[in-house]
Design a protein around this motif. Structure first.
Motif: not given
Length: 165
Positions: A33-49
């Motif tokens: 139950d910990l929040p997760l933050s992603l800092i761009e640029p990412l090496g993939f799409s959030i929709d990545d399979r």
């Protein structure tokens, strides 16, 4: 600007590159139950399979935020907070660190870690001691833990010390 809801502990990934690592970390964050933050640029799409597959069906249980850069992320944090950089080198040993409510565990890219300008903005750098670690030339042992493994170890230790579970 949107401010993130205060949390006793948060995980942030600086420019993650490998979808399965991020998916596994998201699963860890859901479990604890910990929040997760992603800092761009990412090496993939959030929709990545691969990202979705690694996170299984736990994505609805992840409190996820995405930020355009490190400064935008820092500006979004509710006060008080400390940014605790997690690195394989030059840090305080995890087991001896005194965590405080509001701490953010920041993990760097899988290939390069946290760049020096980001490390310089951290309130502290933590290291997970590895008795069989490689020397400074990367020889004679293990160079680093997998990012998702390191994140799980640090999250669990911080949660214990903060009495979150």
């Amino acid at each position: 600007m949107t401010h993130l809801k205060p949390s006793p502990l948060r995980v942030a990934l600086f420019e993650p590159r490998i979808p399965p690592n991020t998916g596994n970390i998201a699963r860890t964050c859901a479990a604890f139950d910990l929040p997760l933050s992603l800092i761009e640029p990412l090496g993939f799409s959030i929709d990545d399979r691969q990202l979705k597959r690694a996170g299984l069906d736990y994505w609805p249980h992840v409190n996820l935020s995405v930020h355009t850069n490190f400064q935008a992320f820092k500006n979004s944090l509710a006060k008080p907070f400390r940014v605790i950089g997690c690195s394989r080198r030059d840090g305080v040993a995890l087991q001896g660190f005194c965590f405080e409510p509001g701490d953010v565990l920041l993990f760097g890219r899988e290939d390069t870690g946290l760049p020096q300008p980001v490390r310089d903005q951290c309130d502290q750098i933590l290291t997970i001691p590895m008795p069989c670690s490689a020397d400074s030339d990367g020889q004679g042992g293990v160079r680093s833990l997998n990012l998702s493994v390191a994140c799980a170890i640090a999250c669990f230790q911080a949660g214990l010390k903060l009495q979150l579970w």
